[in-house]
Design a protein around this motif. Sequence first.
Motif, PDB file in Angstrom:
ATOM      1  N   LEU A   1       1.725  83.325  53.596  1.00  0.00           N
ATOM      2  CA  LEU A   1       1.731  82.148  52.731  1.00  0.00           C
ATOM      3  C   LEU A   1       2.795  82.296  51.642  1.00  0.00           C
ATOM      4  CD1 LEU A   1       0.319  79.440  52.094  1.00  0.00           C
ATOM      5  CD2 LEU A   1      -1.212  80.718  50.582  1.00  0.00           C
ATOM      6  N   ALA A   2       2.888  83.474  51.067  1.00  0.00           N
ATOM      7  CA  ALA A   2       3.890  83.719  50.027  1.00  0.00           C
ATOM      8  C   ALA A   2       5.293  83.622  50.596  1.00  0.00           C
ATOM      9  CB  ALA A   2       3.663  85.093  49.401  1.00  0.00           C
ATOM     10  N   ALA A   3       5.462  84.026  51.846  1.00  0.00           N
ATOM     11  CA  ALA A   3       6.778  83.957  52.488  1.00  0.00           C
ATOM     12  C   ALA A   3       7.250  82.520  52.665  1.00  0.00           C
ATOM     13  CB  ALA A   3       6.739  84.664  53.846  1.00  0.00           C
ATOM     14  N   ARG A   4       6.299  81.576  52.634  1.00  0.00           N
ATOM     15  CA  ARG A   4       6.645  80.154  52.755  1.00  0.00           C
ATOM     16  C   ARG A   4       6.885  79.527  51.384  1.00  0.00           C
ATOM     17  NH1 ARG A   4       1.860  79.961  56.487  1.00  0.00           N
ATOM     18  NH2 ARG A   4       2.677  80.425  58.562  1.00  0.00           N
ATOM     19  N   GLN A   5       7.147  80.367  50.394  1.00  0.00           N
ATOM     20  CA  GLN A   5       7.481  79.916  49.040  1.00  0.00           C
ATOM     21  C   GLN A   5       6.299  79.327  48.291  1.00  0.00           C
ATOM     22  OE1 GLN A   5      10.653  80.700  48.049  1.00  0.00           O
ATOM     23  NE2 GLN A   5      10.760  81.591  50.088  1.00  0.00           N
ATOM     24  N   ALA A   6       5.075  79.643  48.722  1.00  0.00           N
ATOM     25  CA  ALA A   6       3.910  79.171  47.980  1.00  0.00           C
ATOM     26  C   ALA A   6       3.779  79.977  46.691  1.00  0.00           C
ATOM     27  CB  ALA A   6       2.647  79.333  48.830  1.00  0.00           C
ATOM     28  N   SER A   7       3.563  79.301  45.584  1.00  0.00           N
ATOM     29  CA  SER A   7       3.449  79.971  44.283  1.00  0.00           C
ATOM     30  C   SER A   7       1.998  80.386  44.057  1.00  0.00           C
ATOM     31  CB  SER A   7       3.914  79.025  43.168  1.00  0.00           C
ATOM     32  OG  SER A   7       5.270  78.700  43.332  1.00  0.00           O
ATOM     33  N   VAL A   8       1.629  81.506  44.667  1.00  0.00           N
ATOM     34  CA  VAL A   8       0.251  81.989  44.599  1.00  0.00           C
ATOM     35  C   VAL A   8       0.240  83.468  44.242  1.00  0.00           C
ATOM     36  CG1 VAL A   8      -0.635  80.305  46.267  1.00  0.00           C
ATOM     37  CG2 VAL A   8       0.278  82.498  47.077  1.00  0.00           C
ATOM     38  N   LYS A   9      -0.914  83.925  43.800  1.00  0.00           N
ATOM     39  CA  LYS A   9      -1.042  85.336  43.445  1.00  0.00           C
ATOM     40  C   LYS A   9      -2.448  85.825  43.788  1.00  0.00           C
ATOM     41  CE  LYS A   9       1.615  87.170  40.146  1.00  0.00           C
ATOM     42  NZ  LYS A   9       2.354  85.973  40.370  1.00  0.00           N
ATOM     43  N   ALA A  10      -2.524  86.981  44.449  1.00  0.00           N
ATOM     44  CA  ALA A  10      -3.801  87.618  44.752  1.00  0.00           C
ATOM     45  C   ALA A  10      -4.321  88.286  43.488  1.00  0.00           C
ATOM     46  CB  ALA A  10      -3.628  88.645  45.863  1.00  0.00           C
ATOM     47  N   VAL A  11      -5.624  88.140  43.218  1.00  0.00           N
ATOM     48  CA  VAL A  11      -6.170  88.654  41.962  1.00  0.00           C
ATOM     49  C   VAL A  11      -7.288  89.676  42.135  1.00  0.00           C
ATOM     50  CG1 VAL A  11      -5.511  86.647  40.583  1.00  0.00           C
ATOM     51  CG2 VAL A  11      -7.709  86.647  41.815  1.00  0.00           C
ATOM     52  N   ILE A  12      -7.942  89.720  43.311  1.00  0.00           N
ATOM     53  CA  ILE A  12      -9.008  90.702  43.519  1.00  0.00           C
ATOM     54  C   ILE A  12      -9.329  90.798  45.013  1.00  0.00           C
ATOM     55  CG2 ILE A  12     -10.866  89.002  43.204  1.00  0.00           C
ATOM     56  CD1 ILE A  12     -12.510  91.257  41.847  1.00  0.00           C
ATOM     57  N   SER A  13      -9.624  92.003  45.475  1.00  0.00           N
ATOM     58  CA  SER A  13     -10.048  92.191  46.867  1.00  0.00           C
ATOM     59  C   SER A  13     -11.508  91.770  47.001  1.00  0.00           C
ATOM     60  CB  SER A  13      -9.908  93.660  47.265  1.00  0.00           C
ATOM     61  OG  SER A  13      -8.561  94.085  47.193  1.00  0.00           O
ATOM     62  N   TYR A  14     -11.855  91.227  48.166  1.00  0.00           N
ATOM     63  CA  TYR A  14     -13.241  90.777  48.329  1.00  0.00           C
ATOM     64  C   TYR A  14     -13.885  91.215  49.640  1.00  0.00           C
ATOM     65  CZ  TYR A  14     -11.822  87.033  51.576  1.00  0.00           C
ATOM     66  OH  TYR A  14     -11.342  86.330  52.647  1.00  0.00           O
TER      67      TYR A  14
ATOM     68  N   ARG B   1      11.255  87.864  57.401  1.00  0.00           N
ATOM     69  CA  ARG B   1      12.480  88.657  57.353  1.00  0.00           C
ATOM     70  C   ARG B   1      12.295  89.885  56.471  1.00  0.00           C
ATOM     71  NH1 ARG B   1      13.973  83.714  55.852  1.00  0.00           N
ATOM     72  NH2 ARG B   1      14.560  84.478  53.772  1.00  0.00           N
ATOM     73  N   GLN B   2      13.081  90.910  56.747  1.00  0.00           N
ATOM     74  CA  GLN B   2      13.060  92.104  55.921  1.00  0.00           C
ATOM     75  C   GLN B   2      13.381  91.732  54.472  1.00  0.00           C
ATOM     76  OE1 GLN B   2      12.509  95.376  57.137  1.00  0.00           O
ATOM     77  NE2 GLN B   2      12.397  95.940  54.970  1.00  0.00           N
ATOM     78  N   GLY B   3      12.531  92.116  53.545  1.00  0.00           N
ATOM     79  CA  GLY B   3      12.764  91.836  52.137  1.00  0.00           C
ATOM     80  C   GLY B   3      12.444  90.418  51.711  1.00  0.00           C
ATOM     81  N   GLN B   4      11.911  89.603  52.630  1.00  0.00           N
ATOM     82  CA  GLN B   4      11.627  88.204  52.288  1.00  0.00           C
ATOM     83  C   GLN B   4      10.516  88.089  51.246  1.00  0.00           C
ATOM     84  OE1 GLN B   4      10.724  85.797  55.709  1.00  0.00           O
ATOM     85  NE2 GLN B   4      10.326  83.936  54.521  1.00  0.00           N
ATOM     86  N   VAL B   5       9.596  89.041  51.262  1.00  0.00           N
ATOM     87  CA  VAL B   5       8.469  89.024  50.338  1.00  0.00           C
ATOM     88  C   VAL B   5       8.504  90.270  49.462  1.00  0.00           C
ATOM     89  CG1 VAL B   5       5.965  89.118  50.131  1.00  0.00           C
ATOM     90  CG2 VAL B   5       7.005  87.672  51.868  1.00  0.00           C
ATOM     91  N   LYS B   6       8.406  90.084  48.156  1.00  0.00           N
ATOM     92  CA  LYS B   6       8.335  91.190  47.213  1.00  0.00           C
ATOM     93  C   LYS B   6       6.864  91.436  46.900  1.00  0.00           C
ATOM     94  CE  LYS B   6      10.155  92.764  42.750  1.00  0.00           C
ATOM     95  NZ  LYS B   6      10.948  92.365  41.553  1.00  0.00           N
ATOM     96  N   VAL B   7       6.336  92.534  47.420  1.00  0.00           N
ATOM     97  CA  VAL B   7       4.907  92.801  47.308  1.00  0.00           C
ATOM     98  C   VAL B   7       4.433  92.842  45.855  1.00  0.00           C
ATOM     99  CG1 VAL B   7       3.108  94.542  47.724  1.00  0.00           C
ATOM    100  CG2 VAL B   7       4.725  93.945  49.535  1.00  0.00           C
TER     101      VAL B   7
END
Length: 339
Positions: free
Chosen positions: A97-110, A316-322
Amino acid sequence: MHTTSRRNFLVLSGLAALAAGCGTASGNGGPRNTNVLRYQGSSGQVTPPELAASLGHLEDLKLEWVGDTISGPQDIRSAASGQTDFGGAFNGAVVKLAARQASVKAVISYYGSDKDAYSGFYVAEKSDIRAARDLIGKKVGMNTLGAHHEAMLDIYLKKHGLTRTEAAKVDRIVIPPVNTEQALRRSQIDVAVLGGILRDKALETGGVRKLFSDFDLRGSFSAGTYLLTDRFIEQNPQTVRTFVTGVAKALEWSRSTPREEVVARMTEIVAKRKRNESPAALKYWRSYGVAGTGGRIDPKELSVWADWLTERGDIRQGQVKVSALYTNEFNGFRAGQGS
């Protein structure tokens, strides 16, 4: 809720959220824009936020159920589009989802895998399948493709020396979870991915044998996270802190409390919400499987899937910054703190 009315509700509630602008006071101090979080649940199950609400860990923050989700990817898409305020999914889906330029952020594991909560790959007791190479040309039934179970299958095959060309010859079949055991017993598939109540019921019946599980492969690990949009976090920082910390406390309560007491609380929650659902599956509950204390996110829990998706050619390689995908900033739970 019927599908049409539920869809209309999601659209209208999304518009209403954009129009809302009044603030409320937080029990922890500081302003926030909302004290209501819209979300999707799961029939017959109790999610960590629902448990947190029941335990009083969300303070004055209210959860507003708008229906049940059909899958993790669908749930986080709803959150990303503003139809709900938070959603949860397998971490690989979060990366995509983030790779598709969605402005989201994970906040907690569930959710995750441990010795009690895991997904296993099962074959018939008399099956000739004993090793990874035996899977070439065979059918593996799972709930969806491109997510947790397919990732585990790929990791298993690679670990045991299969090339990408050989691994591609293992047929992955999408089957609704409730039909997977039956498909295995009828020889419509050769391997069934089973977890939770479906796994335990199959083992009670007998005649199936575990080939491997995600816990066998990777030990204890958190596999999915809740995410919110960057916009929501920016506008509602105290709401997010209350939500994340409350969920963290509920996770630790479920870990430290006798299982019978946790199941009794969950059964009570299901009865009170009156959604025309059965609580029968709850007696099989053992753990949420979250690895980190209070659900704190380890970057490796996202990078491993970013690497897998890159290897598959999905991103792609480097497309997403973890490092930009998640934050533990709002998690106020600390080890040793009472839950």
